[in-house]
Design a protein around this motif. Structure first.
Motif, PDB file in Angstrom:
ATOM      1  N   ARG A  26       0.806  -1.220   0.000  1.00 35.31           N
ATOM      2  CA  ARG A  26       0.000   0.000   0.000  1.00 35.31           C
ATOM      3  C   ARG A  26       0.840   1.270   0.000  1.00 35.31           C
ATOM      4  NH1 ARG A  26      -3.712   0.971   4.293  1.00 35.31           N
ATOM      5  NH2 ARG A  26      -2.110   0.189   5.676  1.00 35.31           N
ATOM      6  N   LEU A  27       2.160   1.149  -0.042  1.00 32.58           N
ATOM      7  CA  LEU A  27       3.012   2.341  -0.014  1.00 32.58           C
ATOM      8  C   LEU A  27       2.778   3.210  -1.248  1.00 32.58           C
ATOM      9  CD1 LEU A  27       5.149   4.018   1.385  1.00 32.58           C
ATOM     10  CD2 LEU A  27       6.908   2.571   0.352  1.00 32.58           C
ATOM     11  N   GLY A  28       2.692   2.592  -2.418  1.00 33.11           N
ATOM     12  CA  GLY A  28       2.428   3.344  -3.651  1.00 33.11           C
ATOM     13  C   GLY A  28       1.082   4.048  -3.615  1.00 33.11           C
ATOM     14  N   ASP A  29       0.067   3.377  -3.056  1.00 36.61           N
ATOM     15  CA  ASP A  29      -1.261   3.991  -2.940  1.00 36.61           C
ATOM     16  C   ASP A  29      -1.224   5.201  -2.016  1.00 36.61           C
ATOM     17  OD1 ASP A  29      -2.273   2.024  -4.584  1.00 36.61           O
ATOM     18  OD2 ASP A  29      -2.956   0.764  -2.923  1.00 36.61           O
ATOM     19  N   TYR A  30      -0.520   5.047  -0.892  1.00 38.11           N
ATOM     20  CA  TYR A  30      -0.386   6.158   0.058  1.00 38.11           C
ATOM     21  C   TYR A  30       0.251   7.369  -0.630  1.00 38.11           C
ATOM     22  CZ  TYR A  30       1.812   9.013   3.670  1.00 38.11           C
ATOM     23  OH  TYR A  30       2.244  10.072   4.422  1.00 38.11           O
ATOM     24  N   ARG A  33      -2.053   9.002  -3.316  1.00 42.21           N
ATOM     25  CA  ARG A  33      -3.119   9.841  -2.756  1.00 42.21           C
ATOM     26  C   ARG A  33      -2.580  11.199  -2.320  1.00 42.21           C
ATOM     27  NH1 ARG A  33      -4.536   5.131  -0.284  1.00 42.21           N
ATOM     28  NH2 ARG A  33      -3.699   5.807   1.710  1.00 42.21           N
ATOM     29  N   ARG A  34      -1.415  11.205  -1.720  1.00 40.43           N
ATOM     30  CA  ARG A  34      -0.850  12.469  -1.216  1.00 40.43           C
ATOM     31  C   ARG A  34      -0.189  13.306  -2.300  1.00 40.43           C
ATOM     32  NH1 ARG A  34       1.198  12.695   4.806  1.00 40.43           N
ATOM     33  NH2 ARG A  34       1.284  14.817   4.124  1.00 40.43           N
ATOM     34  N   TYR A  35       0.463  12.632  -3.245  1.00 41.76           N
ATOM     35  CA  TYR A  35       1.267  13.336  -4.250  1.00 41.76           C
ATOM     36  C   TYR A  35       0.974  12.778  -5.635  1.00 41.76           C
ATOM     37  CZ  TYR A  35       3.687  14.373   0.076  1.00 41.76           C
ATOM     38  OH  TYR A  35       3.976  14.748   1.356  1.00 41.76           O
ATOM     39  N   GLY A  36      -0.234  12.981  -6.092  1.00 41.29           N
ATOM     40  CA  GLY A  36      -0.646  12.383  -7.354  1.00 41.29           C
ATOM     41  C   GLY A  36      -0.256  13.156  -8.595  1.00 41.29           C
ATOM     42  N   GLY A  37       0.035  14.412  -8.464  1.00 36.02           N
ATOM     43  CA  GLY A  37       0.281  15.235  -9.643  1.00 36.02           C
ATOM     44  C   GLY A  37       1.703  15.163 -10.156  1.00 36.02           C
ATOM     45  N   ASP A 152       8.415  12.096   3.328  1.00 41.81           N
ATOM     46  CA  ASP A 152       7.645  11.485   2.247  1.00 41.81           C
ATOM     47  C   ASP A 152       8.500  11.272   0.994  1.00 41.81           C
ATOM     48  OD1 ASP A 152       5.434  11.305   3.870  1.00 41.81           O
ATOM     49  OD2 ASP A 152       4.403  13.032   3.006  1.00 41.81           O
ATOM     50  N   LEU A 153       9.459  12.153   0.754  1.00 47.98           N
ATOM     51  CA  LEU A 153      10.383  11.931  -0.358  1.00 47.98           C
ATOM     52  C   LEU A 153      11.204  10.673  -0.109  1.00 47.98           C
ATOM     53  CD1 LEU A 153      11.808  12.697  -2.987  1.00 47.98           C
ATOM     54  CD2 LEU A 153      13.325  14.155  -1.641  1.00 47.98           C
ATOM     55  N   ARG A 154      11.614  10.472   1.118  1.00 50.52           N
ATOM     56  CA  ARG A 154      12.352   9.247   1.454  1.00 50.52           C
ATOM     57  C   ARG A 154      11.456   8.009   1.258  1.00 50.52           C
ATOM     58  NH1 ARG A 154      17.096  10.174   4.343  1.00 50.52           N
ATOM     59  NH2 ARG A 154      17.504  12.366   4.707  1.00 50.52           N
ATOM     60  N   LEU A 155      10.175   8.129   1.568  1.00 47.85           N
ATOM     61  CA  LEU A 155       9.231   7.045   1.290  1.00 47.85           C
ATOM     62  C   LEU A 155       9.135   6.792  -0.222  1.00 47.85           C
ATOM     63  CD1 LEU A 155       6.180   7.728   3.657  1.00 47.85           C
ATOM     64  CD2 LEU A 155       7.901   5.927   3.855  1.00 47.85           C
ATOM     65  N   TYR A 156       9.069   7.878  -0.981  1.00 53.41           N
ATOM     66  CA  TYR A 156       8.992   7.778  -2.438  1.00 53.41           C
ATOM     67  C   TYR A 156      10.222   7.068  -3.005  1.00 53.41           C
ATOM     68  CZ  TYR A 156       9.117   9.403  -7.307  1.00 53.41           C
ATOM     69  OH  TYR A 156       9.206   9.473  -8.679  1.00 53.41           O
TER      70      TYR A 156
END
Length: 165
Positions: A26-30, A33-37, A152-156
């Motif tokens: 679900r990391l990609g979904d998270y 949702r937050r940074y879709g653009g 969140d960038l580190r998550l990305y």
């Protein structure tokens, strides 16, 4: 358990949540949702204008920038997402320092918030060279919510590494 090299130093409870998101795929979904653009800053010229606008808004008295560009040689293996450099040259009888910012090309495909975060980070180095308390306070001043964006960038980056090519 997957080692989280981009998230080292964060508290264990956060890392547990990240591991759970990864295990449940679900990391990609998270992140979506937050940074879709996706941003429109695709050329070096547009990146220079983007960085100069941020600099003008927050760091008017900082040294001028001579060059801002995407660099496809910067990558995660060198642990560099952006670089700020000062190239010194002798011109006539004077020493001239030219300030440059290079942003990893992976940010061409990233969300606009991540591009803004990395440009703010590199611009902050014009005033504060070290990653100290004053540096992070300046980043937070220039971009409220900077710390969350950095996390969140580190998550990305973790998600990109775990995703099949």
């Amino acid at each position: 358990m997957t080692p989280l090299k981009y998230l080292q130093g964060y508290p264990a409870h956060l890392l547990d949540q990240v591991h759970r998101l990864i295990a449940e795929r679900r990391l990609g979904d998270y992140l979506g949702r937050r940074y879709g653009g996706r941003h429109e800053v695709q050329s070096d010229k547009a990146l220079y204008a983007y960085a100069m606008a941020l600099k003008q808004e927050h760091l008017r008295k900082a040294p001028p920038l001579d060059k801002v560009l995407y660099d496809n040689r910067l990558d995660l293996t060198h642990r560099a997402l952006g670089l700020h450099t000062a190239v010194s040259r002798v011109q006539g009888g004077k020493l001239k320092a030219k300030k440059e910012i290079r942003v990893a090309s992976l940010f061409k495909e990233a969300a606009p918030e991540f591009l803004q975060m990395i440009v703010v980070h590199e611009l902050a180095h014009l005033r504060e060279s070290e990653h100290n308390k004053a540096f992070y306070q300046l980043c937070e001043h220039m971009l409220p919510g900077y710390r969350q964006l950095e996390f969140d960038l580190r998550l990305y980056l973790t998600w990109r590494e775990l995703s099949p090519a």
